[in-house]
Design a protein around this motif. Structure first.
Motif, PDB file in Angstrom:
ATOM      1  N   PRO A 148       0.822  -1.214   0.000  1.00  0.00           N
ATOM      2  CA  PRO A 148       0.000   0.000   0.000  1.00  0.00           C
ATOM      3  C   PRO A 148       0.852   1.259   0.000  1.00  0.00           C
ATOM      4  CG  PRO A 148       0.022  -1.031   2.180  1.00  0.00           C
ATOM      5  CD  PRO A 148       0.709  -1.986   1.255  1.00  0.00           C
ATOM      6  N   LEU A 149       0.299   2.326  -0.578  1.00  0.00           N
ATOM      7  CA  LEU A 149       1.009   3.598  -0.661  1.00  0.00           C
ATOM      8  C   LEU A 149       0.438   4.560   0.369  1.00  0.00           C
ATOM      9  CD1 LEU A 149       1.102   3.955  -4.554  1.00  0.00           C
ATOM     10  CD2 LEU A 149       2.905   3.086  -3.047  1.00  0.00           C
ATOM     11  N   PRO A 150       1.261   5.075   1.290  1.00  0.00           N
ATOM     12  CA  PRO A 150       0.761   5.999   2.303  1.00  0.00           C
ATOM     13  C   PRO A 150       0.162   7.244   1.660  1.00  0.00           C
ATOM     14  CG  PRO A 150       2.955   5.206   2.873  1.00  0.00           C
ATOM     15  CD  PRO A 150       2.689   4.774   1.465  1.00  0.00           C
ATOM     16  N   PRO A 151      -1.009   7.691   2.126  1.00  0.00           N
ATOM     17  CA  PRO A 151      -1.663   8.842   1.492  1.00  0.00           C
ATOM     18  C   PRO A 151      -0.976  10.174   1.766  1.00  0.00           C
ATOM     19  CG  PRO A 151      -2.896   8.107   3.419  1.00  0.00           C
ATOM     20  CD  PRO A 151      -1.821   7.095   3.210  1.00  0.00           C
ATOM     21  N   ASP A 152      -0.069  10.212   2.760  1.00  0.00           N
ATOM     22  CA  ASP A 152       0.567  11.480   3.119  1.00  0.00           C
ATOM     23  C   ASP A 152       1.885  11.704   2.379  1.00  0.00           C
ATOM     24  OD1 ASP A 152       1.662   9.318   4.465  1.00  0.00           O
ATOM     25  OD2 ASP A 152       2.159  10.457   6.274  1.00  0.00           O
ATOM     26  N   LEU A 153       2.184  10.868   1.376  1.00  0.00           N
ATOM     27  CA  LEU A 153       3.428  10.998   0.633  1.00  0.00           C
ATOM     28  C   LEU A 153       3.157  11.139  -0.859  1.00  0.00           C
ATOM     29  CD1 LEU A 153       5.518   8.134   2.308  1.00  0.00           C
ATOM     30  CD2 LEU A 153       5.686  10.586   2.796  1.00  0.00           C
ATOM     31  N   VAL A 154       4.090  11.760  -1.563  1.00  0.00           N
ATOM     32  CA  VAL A 154       4.063  11.745  -3.023  1.00  0.00           C
ATOM     33  C   VAL A 154       4.561  10.376  -3.475  1.00  0.00           C
ATOM     34  CG1 VAL A 154       5.015  12.745  -5.126  1.00  0.00           C
ATOM     35  CG2 VAL A 154       4.478  14.215  -3.182  1.00  0.00           C
ATOM     36  N   ALA A 155       3.834   9.733  -4.384  1.00  0.00           N
ATOM     37  CA  ALA A 155       4.220   8.419  -4.914  1.00  0.00           C
ATOM     38  C   ALA A 155       4.372   8.530  -6.424  1.00  0.00           C
ATOM     39  CB  ALA A 155       3.178   7.366  -4.544  1.00  0.00           C
ATOM     40  N   ARG A 156       5.608   8.482  -6.902  1.00  0.00           N
ATOM     41  CA  ARG A 156       5.861   8.543  -8.341  1.00  0.00           C
ATOM     42  C   ARG A 156       6.006   7.120  -8.879  1.00  0.00           C
ATOM     43  NH1 ARG A 156      10.283  12.173 -11.614  1.00  0.00           N
ATOM     44  NH2 ARG A 156       9.125  13.794 -10.530  1.00  0.00           N
ATOM     45  N   HIS A 157       5.121   6.759  -9.791  1.00  0.00           N
ATOM     46  CA  HIS A 157       5.146   5.411 -10.364  1.00  0.00           C
ATOM     47  C   HIS A 157       6.267   5.299 -11.380  1.00  0.00           C
ATOM     48  CE1 HIS A 157       3.590   2.048 -12.971  1.00  0.00           C
ATOM     49  NE2 HIS A 157       3.493   1.518 -11.774  1.00  0.00           N
ATOM     50  N   LEU A 158       7.092   4.254 -11.241  1.00  0.00           N
ATOM     51  CA  LEU A 158       8.245   4.075 -12.114  1.00  0.00           C
ATOM     52  C   LEU A 158       8.049   2.981 -13.150  1.00  0.00           C
ATOM     53  CD1 LEU A 158      11.119   4.315  -9.482  1.00  0.00           C
ATOM     54  CD2 LEU A 158       9.972   6.154 -10.712  1.00  0.00           C
ATOM     55  N   GLY A 159       7.127   2.064 -12.886  1.00  0.00           N
ATOM     56  CA  GLY A 159       6.908   0.991 -13.850  1.00  0.00           C
ATOM     57  C   GLY A 159       6.426  -0.272 -13.181  1.00  0.00           C
ATOM     58  N   THR A 160       6.133  -1.259 -14.014  1.00  0.00           N
ATOM     59  CA  THR A 160       5.623  -2.554 -13.574  1.00  0.00           C
ATOM     60  C   THR A 160       6.521  -3.649 -14.120  1.00  0.00           C
ATOM     61  OG1 THR A 160       3.357  -1.694 -13.613  1.00  0.00           O
ATOM     62  CG2 THR A 160       3.613  -4.089 -13.601  1.00  0.00           C
ATOM     63  N   TRP A 161       6.913  -4.580 -13.230  1.00  0.00           N
ATOM     64  CA  TRP A 161       7.762  -5.702 -13.625  1.00  0.00           C
ATOM     65  C   TRP A 161       7.049  -7.011 -13.279  1.00  0.00           C
ATOM     66  CZ3 TRP A 161       9.525  -1.010 -12.405  1.00  0.00           C
ATOM     67  CH2 TRP A 161      10.545  -0.458 -13.219  1.00  0.00           C
ATOM     68  N   PRO A 162       6.736  -7.846 -14.288  1.00  0.00           N
ATOM     69  CA  PRO A 162       6.095  -9.134 -14.010  1.00  0.00           C
ATOM     70  C   PRO A 162       7.007 -10.048 -13.181  1.00  0.00           C
ATOM     71  CG  PRO A 162       5.991  -8.573 -16.351  1.00  0.00           C
ATOM     72  CD  PRO A 162       6.958  -7.624 -15.716  1.00  0.00           C
ATOM     73  N   ARG A 163       6.397 -11.019 -12.532  1.00  0.00           N
ATOM     74  CA  ARG A 163       7.147 -12.121 -11.926  1.00  0.00           C
ATOM     75  C   ARG A 163       6.981 -13.350 -12.824  1.00  0.00           C
ATOM     76  NH1 ARG A 163       4.923 -10.022  -6.948  1.00  0.00           N
ATOM     77  NH2 ARG A 163       6.538  -9.444  -5.438  1.00  0.00           N
ATOM     78  N   VAL A 164       8.084 -14.053 -13.046  1.00  0.00           N
ATOM     79  CA  VAL A 164       8.059 -15.228 -13.925  1.00  0.00           C
ATOM     80  C   VAL A 164       8.690 -16.411 -13.208  1.00  0.00           C
ATOM     81  CG1 VAL A 164       8.073 -13.859 -16.044  1.00  0.00           C
ATOM     82  CG2 VAL A 164      10.246 -14.573 -15.018  1.00  0.00           C
ATOM     83  N   LEU A 165       8.255 -17.603 -13.584  1.00  0.00           N
ATOM     84  CA  LEU A 165       8.823 -18.829 -13.042  1.00  0.00           C
ATOM     85  C   LEU A 165      10.125 -19.147 -13.763  1.00  0.00           C
ATOM     86  CD1 LEU A 165       5.535 -20.892 -12.850  1.00  0.00           C
ATOM     87  CD2 LEU A 165       6.924 -20.230 -10.875  1.00  0.00           C
ATOM     88  N   VAL A 166      11.181 -19.429 -12.987  1.00  0.00           N
ATOM     89  CA  VAL A 166      12.487 -19.710 -13.579  1.00  0.00           C
ATOM     90  C   VAL A 166      13.132 -20.891 -12.865  1.00  0.00           C
ATOM     91  CG1 VAL A 166      12.896 -17.334 -14.330  1.00  0.00           C
ATOM     92  CG2 VAL A 166      13.646 -18.058 -12.061  1.00  0.00           C
ATOM     93  N   ALA A 167      14.046 -21.533 -13.553  1.00  0.00           N
ATOM     94  CA  ALA A 167      14.875 -22.604 -12.988  1.00  0.00           C
ATOM     95  C   ALA A 167      16.161 -22.652 -13.782  1.00  0.00           C
ATOM     96  CB  ALA A 167      14.153 -23.949 -13.043  1.00  0.00           C
ATOM     97  N   SER A 168      17.160 -23.334 -13.241  1.00  0.00           N
ATOM     98  CA  SER A 168      18.408 -23.494 -13.980  1.00  0.00           C
ATOM     99  C   SER A 168      18.234 -24.574 -15.042  1.00  0.00           C
ATOM    100  CB  SER A 168      19.538 -23.873 -13.030  1.00  0.00           C
ATOM    101  OG  SER A 168      19.376 -25.212 -12.582  1.00  0.00           O
ATOM    102  N   PRO A 169      18.940 -24.474 -16.163  1.00  0.00           N
ATOM    103  CA  PRO A 169      18.889 -25.539 -17.166  1.00  0.00           C
ATOM    104  C   PRO A 169      19.276 -26.902 -16.597  1.00  0.00           C
ATOM    105  CG  PRO A 169      19.907 -23.572 -18.082  1.00  0.00           C
ATOM    106  CD  PRO A 169      19.744 -23.318 -16.616  1.00  0.00           C
ATOM    107  N   ALA A 170      20.223 -26.933 -15.653  1.00  0.00           N
ATOM    108  CA  ALA A 170      20.639 -28.208 -15.065  1.00  0.00           C
ATOM    109  C   ALA A 170      19.501 -28.840 -14.277  1.00  0.00           C
ATOM    110  CB  ALA A 170      21.855 -27.995 -14.170  1.00  0.00           C
TER     111      ALA A 170
END
Length: 301
Positions: A148-170
């Motif tokens: 959550p973003l506190p209402p008493d602060l300025v919140a500058r949105h920088l972007g969105t980064w998905p989460r992905v499932l990963v594993a090592s090739p081994a």
């Protein structure tokens, strides 16, 4: 009495928990800080701090006064910043808070570049996965990932980064590649220690919750990523952490049609009529650099 210096001594003593800590922050001696606080108390006619072997504590009057003192110091900084804006080189101390993994993996390098650009600025990077409220802990800028973003602060949105499932090739070579979400039940799934059992994924047919159980949990995202790279299992990772590793072939996507809850990045700072110049240049610098982190989701047209 230098009222502003006395206010700073009082506020630093409260925030750092000791007169000696305030003395270090102000580059002076403990007796000087004690004298400043005593003078402030004398001028106000009240006791602000209780001094005991166990440490400092606020009196009732001190508790009421400390926020006023902070605002007075902030007002002074804003007035000075207004006069100096664009007329002098940015200078002074900046305190920045950020999540641990983001600080270790990305912000350390950004901090070096920022300090090279602004030689009169000193930077203190506070890495903590708990949310540090800037107004309560004298932080100039806080970088927040989700929550959550506190209402008493300025919140500058920088972007969105998905989460992905990963594993090592081994790992995938040894254990096989999951073809559908339910296949995760037969695999070693690594997760953050504070998370609940199960993993929520968004796929072509909508959301699906897989009740995975994890034999290994860790409360540090960098340590978790190291374990994934070492072949310990499958994990859900933000793309800003793994995009380069995927491109290099050190990690592989698992269930590439599915993603986890995205991370939203915001810069948080106090709402002021005049941002100090050093804060303004840091906000602009981080806004540009963080927004360029790899794996960022494209904005809707």
């Amino acid at each position: 009495m230098d009222t502003l210096r006395a206010l700073a001594a009082f506020v630093h003593s409260v925030e750092l928990g000791s007169l000696s800590g305030a003395a270090r922050a102000m580059d002076t001696t403990q007796p000087t800080v004690s004298k400043l606080v005593a003078g402030l108390e004398q001028s106000l006619g009240v006791r602000l701090l209780r001094r005991a072997p166990a440490g400092l504590s606020l009196t009732d009057e001190g508790q009421r006064f400390v926020e006023h003192a902070r605002r007075m110091l902030d007002a002074h900084d804003e007035a000075v910043a207004d006069l100096q804006q664009r007329s002098t080189q940015p200078r002074g101390l900046l305190r920045v808070s950020a999540p641990v993994a983001l600080g270790q993996c990305r912000l350390n390098a950004m901090a070096g570049e920022f300090l090279a650009t602004y030689p009169d600025i000193a930077l203190e990077l506070v890495l903590d996965d708990r949310f540090i409220h800037p107004l309560e802990e004298r932080i100039d800028v806080s970088l927040r990932l989700g929550g959550p973003l506190p209402p008493d602060l300025v919140a500058r949105h920088l972007g969105t980064w998905p989460r992905v499932l990963v594993a090592s090739p081994a790992y995938l070579a040894a254990r096989g590649r999951p073809r559908q979400p339910v296949d995760l039940l037969a695999h070693d799934y690594l997760r953050y220690a504070a998370g609940d059992d199960g993993v929520l994924l968004q796929g072509p047919d909508g959301p699906v919750n897989v009740p995975v159980h994890s034999r290994y949990r860790v409360n540090n995202a960098v340590a978790m990523l190291d374990s994934v790279l070492a072949g310990a299992g499958i994990s859900l990772q933000p793309t800003w952490m793994v995009a380069g590793l995927l491109a290099e072939g050190r990690l592989a996507r698992v269930l590439p049609r599915y993603t986890g809850p995205a991370q939203e990045a915001h810069l948080l700072y106090a709402a002021r009529p005049y941002l100090p110049q050093r804060v303004r240049v840091l906000v602009e610098f981080l806004s540009e650099r963080v927004a360029r982190l790899p794996g960022k989701a494209k904005s809707a047209p």
